[in-house]
Design a protein around this motif. Structure first.
Motif, PDB file in Angstrom:
ATOM      1  N   GLY A   2       0.793  -1.200   0.000  1.00 50.29           N
ATOM      2  CA  GLY A   2       0.000   0.000   0.000  1.00 50.29           C
ATOM      3  C   GLY A   2       0.833   1.261   0.000  1.00 50.29           C
ATOM      4  O   GLY A   2       2.016   1.236   0.305  1.00 50.29           O
ATOM      5  N   LEU A   3       0.174   2.330  -0.354  1.00 54.99           N
ATOM      6  CA  LEU A   3       0.784   3.652  -0.399  1.00 54.99           C
ATOM      7  C   LEU A   3      -0.060   4.605   0.430  1.00 54.99           C
ATOM      8  O   LEU A   3      -1.269   4.700   0.225  1.00 54.99           O
ATOM      9  CB  LEU A   3       0.832   4.168  -1.843  1.00 54.99           C
ATOM     10  CG  LEU A   3       1.509   3.272  -2.877  1.00 54.99           C
ATOM     11  CD1 LEU A   3       1.255   3.806  -4.270  1.00 54.99           C
ATOM     12  CD2 LEU A   3       2.986   3.182  -2.588  1.00 54.99           C
ATOM     13  N   LYS A   4       0.570   5.288   1.370  1.00 53.38           N
ATOM     14  CA  LYS A   4      -0.120   6.291   2.168  1.00 53.38           C
ATOM     15  C   LYS A   4       0.570   7.620   1.891  1.00 53.38           C
ATOM     16  O   LYS A   4       1.794   7.708   1.965  1.00 53.38           O
ATOM     17  CB  LYS A   4      -0.039   5.938   3.649  1.00 53.38           C
ATOM     18  CG  LYS A   4      -0.745   6.920   4.546  1.00 53.38           C
ATOM     19  CD  LYS A   4      -0.610   6.514   5.994  1.00 53.38           C
ATOM     20  CE  LYS A   4      -1.133   7.601   6.898  1.00 53.38           C
ATOM     21  NZ  LYS A   4      -0.830   7.336   8.298  1.00 53.38           N
ATOM     22  N   LYS A   5      -0.221   8.651   1.560  1.00 58.02           N
ATOM     23  CA  LYS A   5       0.353   9.941   1.174  1.00 58.02           C
ATOM     24  C   LYS A   5      -0.142  11.051   2.084  1.00 58.02           C
ATOM     25  O   LYS A   5      -1.301  11.058   2.492  1.00 58.02           O
ATOM     26  CB  LYS A   5      -0.058  10.288  -0.258  1.00 58.02           C
ATOM     27  CG  LYS A   5       0.308   9.244  -1.276  1.00 58.02           C
ATOM     28  CD  LYS A   5      -0.284   9.599  -2.622  1.00 58.02           C
ATOM     29  CE  LYS A   5      -0.401   8.379  -3.490  1.00 58.02           C
ATOM     30  NZ  LYS A   5      -1.141   8.643  -4.704  1.00 58.02           N
ATOM     31  N   SER A   6       0.755  11.996   2.369  1.00 57.05           N
ATOM     32  CA  SER A   6       0.373  13.232   3.055  1.00 57.05           C
ATOM     33  C   SER A   6       1.181  14.369   2.455  1.00 57.05           C
ATOM     34  O   SER A   6       2.359  14.200   2.142  1.00 57.05           O
ATOM     35  CB  SER A   6       0.590  13.128   4.563  1.00 57.05           C
ATOM     36  OG  SER A   6       1.951  12.962   4.860  1.00 57.05           O
ATOM     37  N   PHE A   7       0.521  15.501   2.268  1.00 54.12           N
ATOM     38  CA  PHE A   7       1.142  16.642   1.609  1.00 54.12           C
ATOM     39  C   PHE A   7       1.564  17.701   2.616  1.00 54.12           C
ATOM     40  O   PHE A   7       0.920  17.883   3.646  1.00 54.12           O
ATOM     41  CB  PHE A   7       0.174  17.258   0.590  1.00 54.12           C
ATOM     42  CG  PHE A   7      -0.058  16.371  -0.604  1.00 54.12           C
ATOM     43  CD1 PHE A   7       0.772  16.447  -1.713  1.00 54.12           C
ATOM     44  CD2 PHE A   7      -1.084  15.448  -0.602  1.00 54.12           C
ATOM     45  CE1 PHE A   7       0.575  15.615  -2.804  1.00 54.12           C
ATOM     46  CE2 PHE A   7      -1.293  14.615  -1.686  1.00 54.12           C
ATOM     47  CZ  PHE A   7      -0.461  14.699  -2.794  1.00 54.12           C
ATOM     48  N   THR A  17       4.374   6.827   2.390  1.00 56.32           N
ATOM     49  CA  THR A  17       4.767   5.637   3.129  1.00 56.32           C
ATOM     50  C   THR A  17       4.490   4.443   2.236  1.00 56.32           C
ATOM     51  O   THR A  17       3.343   4.179   1.862  1.00 56.32           O
ATOM     52  CB  THR A  17       3.988   5.504   4.451  1.00 56.32           C
ATOM     53  OG1 THR A  17       4.193   6.687   5.230  1.00 56.32           O
ATOM     54  CG2 THR A  17       4.453   4.287   5.236  1.00 56.32           C
ATOM     55  N   PHE A  18       5.548   3.750   1.860  1.00 56.09           N
ATOM     56  CA  PHE A  18       5.458   2.544   1.049  1.00 56.09           C
ATOM     57  C   PHE A  18       5.449   1.362   2.010  1.00 56.09           C
ATOM     58  O   PHE A  18       6.319   1.269   2.880  1.00 56.09           O
ATOM     59  CB  PHE A  18       6.673   2.420   0.127  1.00 56.09           C
ATOM     60  CG  PHE A  18       6.788   3.513  -0.902  1.00 56.09           C
ATOM     61  CD1 PHE A  18       6.283   3.323  -2.186  1.00 56.09           C
ATOM     62  CD2 PHE A  18       7.408   4.718  -0.603  1.00 56.09           C
ATOM     63  CE1 PHE A  18       6.402   4.319  -3.147  1.00 56.09           C
ATOM     64  CE2 PHE A  18       7.530   5.715  -1.554  1.00 56.09           C
ATOM     65  CZ  PHE A  18       7.018   5.513  -2.831  1.00 56.09           C
ATOM     66  N   THR A  19       4.493   0.457   1.858  1.00 54.80           N
ATOM     67  CA  THR A  19       4.386  -0.694   2.749  1.00 54.80           C
ATOM     68  C   THR A  19       4.238  -1.976   1.945  1.00 54.80           C
ATOM     69  O   THR A  19       3.454  -2.035   1.000  1.00 54.80           O
ATOM     70  CB  THR A  19       3.163  -0.550   3.684  1.00 54.80           C
ATOM     71  OG1 THR A  19       3.287   0.664   4.421  1.00 54.80           O
ATOM     72  CG2 THR A  19       3.075  -1.712   4.651  1.00 54.80           C
ATOM     73  N   VAL A  20       5.005  -2.971   2.333  1.00 51.62           N
ATOM     74  CA  VAL A  20       4.885  -4.323   1.785  1.00 51.62           C
ATOM     75  C   VAL A  20       4.373  -5.195   2.927  1.00 51.62           C
ATOM     76  O   VAL A  20       5.037  -5.332   3.954  1.00 51.62           O
ATOM     77  CB  VAL A  20       6.235  -4.847   1.256  1.00 51.62           C
ATOM     78  CG1 VAL A  20       6.095  -6.279   0.765  1.00 51.62           C
ATOM     79  CG2 VAL A  20       6.767  -3.946   0.153  1.00 51.62           C
TER      80      VAL A  20
END
Length: 105
Positions: A2-7, A17-20
Motif C-alpha cells: 500500500g501507499l499512504k500519502k500526506s502533503f 509511506t510505502f508498505t509491503v
C-alpha cells in the motif's frame, strides 16, 4: 502492499509511506525500494521490517509528479506494489513498473 500519502502545507512535497505486507513479503529478510526517486538504486533505500513481517519506508517526494518504482526482495526478486496508483511498461524488461502519483489536484 500500500501507499499512504500526506502533503506539506504548501503542497510542494508529498510524504509517501510505502508498505509491503507480510503476505506480499513472502518471508523476505530484506526489501529495498528502487525507483525514479533514487536513480533506481537497489541498495540506497532499504525498508524497515516490522515485528509482523511487513516492511515500510517513508520518502519525501516532490508533489505533482509521477514516480516509477519496484521492490527488490532479498536482492533476487523484483515485485510491484499490489496497490500502486497505476502501472507502466518498464523500458528494459518484459515487466511493468509500479507508479505512485503525487498530484495535489
Amino acid at each position: 502492499m500500500g501507499l499512504k500519502k500526506s502533503f506539506s502545507k504548501d503542497k510542494t512535497k508529498c510524504t509517501v509511506t510505502f508498505t509491503v505486507s507480510a503476505e506480499a513479503a513472502q518471508g523476505a529478510k530484506q526489501i529495498n525500494i528502487a525507483g525514479d526517486f533514487n536513480s533506481w538504486s537497489s541498495t540506497t533505500t532499504p525498508m524497515k521490517m516490522a515485528s509482523d513481517g511487513s516492511f515500510s519506508v517513508k520518502l519525501e517526494l516532490d508533489a505533482d509528479r509521477e514516480y516509477q518504482f519496484r521492490y527488490l526482495l532479498d536482492n533476487s526478486r523484483w515485485e510491484n506494489d499490489w496497490n500502486a496508483d497505476k502501472y507502466v511498461p518498464a523500458p528494459y524488461s518484459n515487466a511493468d513498473n509500479s507508479v505512485v502519483v503525487t498530484y495535489t489536484k
